[in-house]
Design a protein around this motif. Structure first.
Motif: not given
Length: 166
Positions: A5-8, A15-26, A72-77, A82-88
């Protein structure tokens, strides 16, 4: 299960930039939710993701120990929430005007770029939240980055529709 769940679903291990990958998945998940069930499903999913984020990250912190000032970098949930808020504002704008969400693609781009900017830069209260540690620090900085990005999206939309489209 917490790691999944935490790693979606493992996106956080890209890699690289797991947070960016998490945002793209969002973005992909948001698009699918909006196409399937509209704004109502999107808002319900947002609430569920925030609850899952607090549960999964809280459980991980309890089991693995305090993550310290940086999560931890792998936690992207938290990035998804966070990414969904500006999509609202984009989703509500499309729904209230009867416009397909794809037509507001500049809003999607702005939401992504502004969220990543605030999530990495961490100005003001975003940095304070990030330094809190624990599950709340891991999650709150991304939620606040999302709020800052949402304000930016609304300002840009207002400028575009109010000034440039006259």
């Amino acid at each position: 299960m917490n790691r999944l769940i935490a790693s979606v679903g493992g996106v956080g291990y890209l890699r690289p930039a797991p947070g960016t990958w998490g945002s793209l998945a969002a973005l992909v998940l948001a698009y699918l939710l909006l196409k399937i069930g509209g704004v109502t499903l999107f808002v319900l999913a947002f609430v569920a993701v925030v609850a899952l984020a607090f549960w999964s990250i809280g459980s991980l912190v309890a089991r693995l120990g305090e993550p310290g000032p940086h999560d931890p970098a792998w936690v992207v949930i938290d990035e998804v929430a966070g990414q969904w808020i500006p999509l609202m504002p984009v989703a509500f704008g499309a729904a209230s005007n009867g416009v397909a969400i794809e037509r507001l693609w500049p809003g999607w781009v702005a939401a992504f770029l502004l969220f990543r900017l605030f999530d990495v830069w961490k100005p003001s209260v975003i940095g304070w939240a990030d330094r809190r540690g624990g599950a709340s620090g891991v999650i709150l900085d991304d939620l606040l980055a999302g709020v800052f990005a949402a304000v930016g999206v609304m300002i840009l939309a207002g400028l575009y529709h109010g000034l440039l489209m006259r």
